[in-house]
Design a protein around this motif. Structure first.
Motif, PDB file in Angstrom:
ATOM      1  N   TYR A 227      66.457  15.156  10.337  1.00 41.68           N
ATOM      2  CA  TYR A 227      66.113  14.004  11.169  1.00 41.68           C
ATOM      3  C   TYR A 227      66.234  14.378  12.647  1.00 41.68           C
ATOM      4  O   TYR A 227      67.226  14.047  13.306  1.00 41.68           O
ATOM      5  CB  TYR A 227      67.020  12.823  10.842  1.00 41.68           C
ATOM      6  CG  TYR A 227      67.194  12.593   9.358  1.00 41.68           C
ATOM      7  CD1 TYR A 227      66.092  12.443   8.515  1.00 41.68           C
ATOM      8  CD2 TYR A 227      68.459  12.550   8.776  1.00 41.68           C
ATOM      9  CE1 TYR A 227      66.247  12.248   7.157  1.00 41.68           C
ATOM     10  CE2 TYR A 227      68.626  12.352   7.416  1.00 41.68           C
ATOM     11  CZ  TYR A 227      67.519  12.215   6.612  1.00 41.68           C
ATOM     12  OH  TYR A 227      67.677  12.024   5.258  1.00 41.68           O
ATOM     13  N   PRO A 228      65.222  15.038  13.203  1.00 39.51           N
ATOM     14  CA  PRO A 228      65.345  15.530  14.579  1.00 39.51           C
ATOM     15  C   PRO A 228      65.499  14.424  15.611  1.00 39.51           C
ATOM     16  O   PRO A 228      66.207  14.605  16.607  1.00 39.51           O
ATOM     17  CB  PRO A 228      64.051  16.329  14.783  1.00 39.51           C
ATOM     18  CG  PRO A 228      63.098  15.806  13.751  1.00 39.51           C
ATOM     19  CD  PRO A 228      63.946  15.433  12.585  1.00 39.51           C
ATOM     20  N   ARG A 229      64.856  13.281  15.398  1.00 33.80           N
ATOM     21  CA  ARG A 229      64.979  12.204  16.387  1.00 33.80           C
ATOM     22  C   ARG A 229      66.387  11.624  16.379  1.00 33.80           C
ATOM     23  O   ARG A 229      66.911  11.247  17.442  1.00 33.80           O
ATOM     24  CB  ARG A 229      63.950  11.111  16.098  1.00 33.80           C
ATOM     25  CG  ARG A 229      62.500  11.560  16.297  1.00 33.80           C
ATOM     26  CD  ARG A 229      61.521  10.474  15.904  1.00 33.80           C
ATOM     27  NE  ARG A 229      61.549   9.332  16.792  1.00 33.80           N
ATOM     28  CZ  ARG A 229      60.941   8.178  16.561  1.00 33.80           C
ATOM     29  NH1 ARG A 229      60.249   8.010  15.426  1.00 33.80           N
ATOM     30  NH2 ARG A 229      61.000   7.196  17.429  1.00 33.80           N
ATOM     31  N   LEU A 230      67.002  11.583  15.222  1.00 33.93           N
ATOM     32  CA  LEU A 230      68.393  11.134  15.155  1.00 33.93           C
ATOM     33  C   LEU A 230      69.303  12.112  15.878  1.00 33.93           C
ATOM     34  O   LEU A 230      70.194  11.713  16.636  1.00 33.93           O
ATOM     35  CB  LEU A 230      68.823  10.981  13.692  1.00 33.93           C
ATOM     36  CG  LEU A 230      70.284  10.594  13.441  1.00 33.93           C
ATOM     37  CD1 LEU A 230      70.607   9.240  14.062  1.00 33.93           C
ATOM     38  CD2 LEU A 230      70.587  10.584  11.947  1.00 33.93           C
ATOM     39  N   ALA A 231      69.055  13.403  15.675  1.00 27.32           N
ATOM     40  CA  ALA A 231      69.874  14.414  16.347  1.00 27.32           C
ATOM     41  C   ALA A 231      69.719  14.331  17.858  1.00 27.32           C
ATOM     42  O   ALA A 231      70.710  14.380  18.598  1.00 27.32           O
ATOM     43  CB  ALA A 231      69.500  15.803  15.841  1.00 27.32           C
ATOM     44  N   ARG A 232      68.466  14.189  18.323  1.00 27.60           N
ATOM     45  CA  ARG A 232      68.233  14.149  19.774  1.00 27.60           C
ATOM     46  C   ARG A 232      68.831  12.901  20.417  1.00 27.60           C
ATOM     47  O   ARG A 232      69.180  12.915  21.597  1.00 27.60           O
ATOM     48  CB  ARG A 232      66.725  14.204  20.070  1.00 27.60           C
ATOM     49  CG  ARG A 232      66.085  15.564  19.798  1.00 27.60           C
ATOM     50  CD  ARG A 232      64.724  15.661  20.459  1.00 27.60           C
ATOM     51  NE  ARG A 232      63.781  14.673  19.935  1.00 27.60           N
ATOM     52  CZ  ARG A 232      62.968  14.872  18.909  1.00 27.60           C
ATOM     53  NH1 ARG A 232      62.989  16.043  18.270  1.00 27.60           N
ATOM     54  NH2 ARG A 232      62.126  13.934  18.507  1.00 27.60           N
ATOM     55  N   SER A 233      68.941  11.831  19.658  1.00 33.47           N
ATOM     56  CA  SER A 233      69.456  10.582  20.227  1.00 33.47           C
ATOM     57  C   SER A 233      70.941  10.655  20.565  1.00 33.47           C
ATOM     58  O   SER A 233      71.438   9.880  21.399  1.00 33.47           O
ATOM     59  CB  SER A 233      69.233   9.428  19.240  1.00 33.47           C
ATOM     60  OG  SER A 233      70.149   9.524  18.150  1.00 33.47           O
ATOM     61  N   GLY A 234      71.661  11.561  19.915  1.00 28.58           N
ATOM     62  CA  GLY A 234      73.109  11.646  20.131  1.00 28.58           C
ATOM     63  C   GLY A 234      73.886  10.507  19.519  1.00 28.58           C
ATOM     64  O   GLY A 234      75.075  10.331  19.818  1.00 28.58           O
ATOM     65  N   ALA A 235      73.235   9.734  18.635  1.00 31.86           N
ATOM     66  CA  ALA A 235      73.879   8.533  18.088  1.00 31.86           C
ATOM     67  C   ALA A 235      74.773   8.810  16.884  1.00 31.86           C
ATOM     68  O   ALA A 235      75.538   7.935  16.482  1.00 31.86           O
ATOM     69  CB  ALA A 235      72.808   7.510  17.688  1.00 31.86           C
TER      70      ALA A 235
END
Length: 237
Positions: free
Chosen positions: A143-151
């Motif tokens: 889940y790259p977008r989850l990783a980039r979000s820092g959440a």
């Protein structure tokens, strides 16, 4: 039992994209036993709202697997479960308490489509944990977008989730992927390493090899915890 606990595997045949035949299922069980796995969860795919989970077929074929392990004398406990792909219908299934859980606990193995946004993950976690389930988030590296979000650290703390990474990810990938994974491991964001095995060739069990690399990165105690070795179990009833 002193071997590994594998929370994520698709060995029950004729149910999803894992083992296709009884013989392939038996071969996967042979491979898991040889790889040092002593507790193995049968996490066939389920997709609420899109297709019904074939509980009768799943249970009958899981019973075949258990009988095979007993016949072979394997020290291999087979647990029920499912890999739940989140859909909007999953919230209704959770509210009706009809999700397939891991080993009769209140834990569910939850996955998302690869391009999922952090906000959608949070919505799903709010819905599912709000219905009384606990969540083991499958292969977080996808889940790259989850990783980039820092959440992720906040979601772990707020919703009490645990995060799983595939053994192949520990062993493969380029420099930047390995650096990201090593950072997650050292920051405590990863709670379990599992095989996500689907066959004996392209997506085979690799728990022993992953364990050895984890020992080199983190040391044996943390590697034991991440692989469920020596009964270092992640999921409590």
């Amino acid at each position: 039992m002193s071997g590994f606990t594998d929370y994520h595997a698709h060995f029950v045949y004729g149910v999803d994209d894992g083992a296709r035949t009884r013989e392939e299922m038996f071969a996967m069980l042979d491979a898991a036993a040889a790889d040092g796995v002593t507790r193995l969860f049968a996490t066939s795919h389920s997709t609420p709202g899109m297709e019904p989970f074939p509980r009768d077929v799943y249970q009958r074929h899981l019973d075949f697997a258990r009988a095979y392990c007993a016949e072979k004398g394997y020290d291999l406990m087979l647990e029920s479960g499912s890999e739940l792909l989140y859909t909007p219908a999953a919230a209704y299934a959770a509210a009706e308490h009809s999700l397939v859980t891991l080993g009769g606990t209140d834990w569910v193995l939850l996955e998302f489509v690869p391009d999922v946004a952090a906000a959608e993950v949070e919505t799903a976690l709010r819905q599912i944990t709000g219905s009384g389930y606990r969540v083991l988030l499958a292969h977080i590296e996808r889940y790259p977008r989850l990783a980039r979000s820092g959440a992720l650290p906040r979601l772990k703390e707020q919703y009490g989730i645990r995060c799983q990474v595939n053994a192949a990810t520990v062993l493969e990938g380029g420099f930047f992927q390995r650096r990201k994974l090593d950072r997650w491991l050292k920051d405590g964001l990863v709670d379990a390493i599992s095989s996500d095995a689907h066959n004996c060739t392209t997506r085979a069990t690799r728990m022993q090899a992953a364990y050895e690399r984890l020992c080199g990165i983190l040391g044996q105690p943390d590697a034991d915890a991440l692989t469920g070795r020596n009964n270092a179990l992640l999921l409590t009833p």
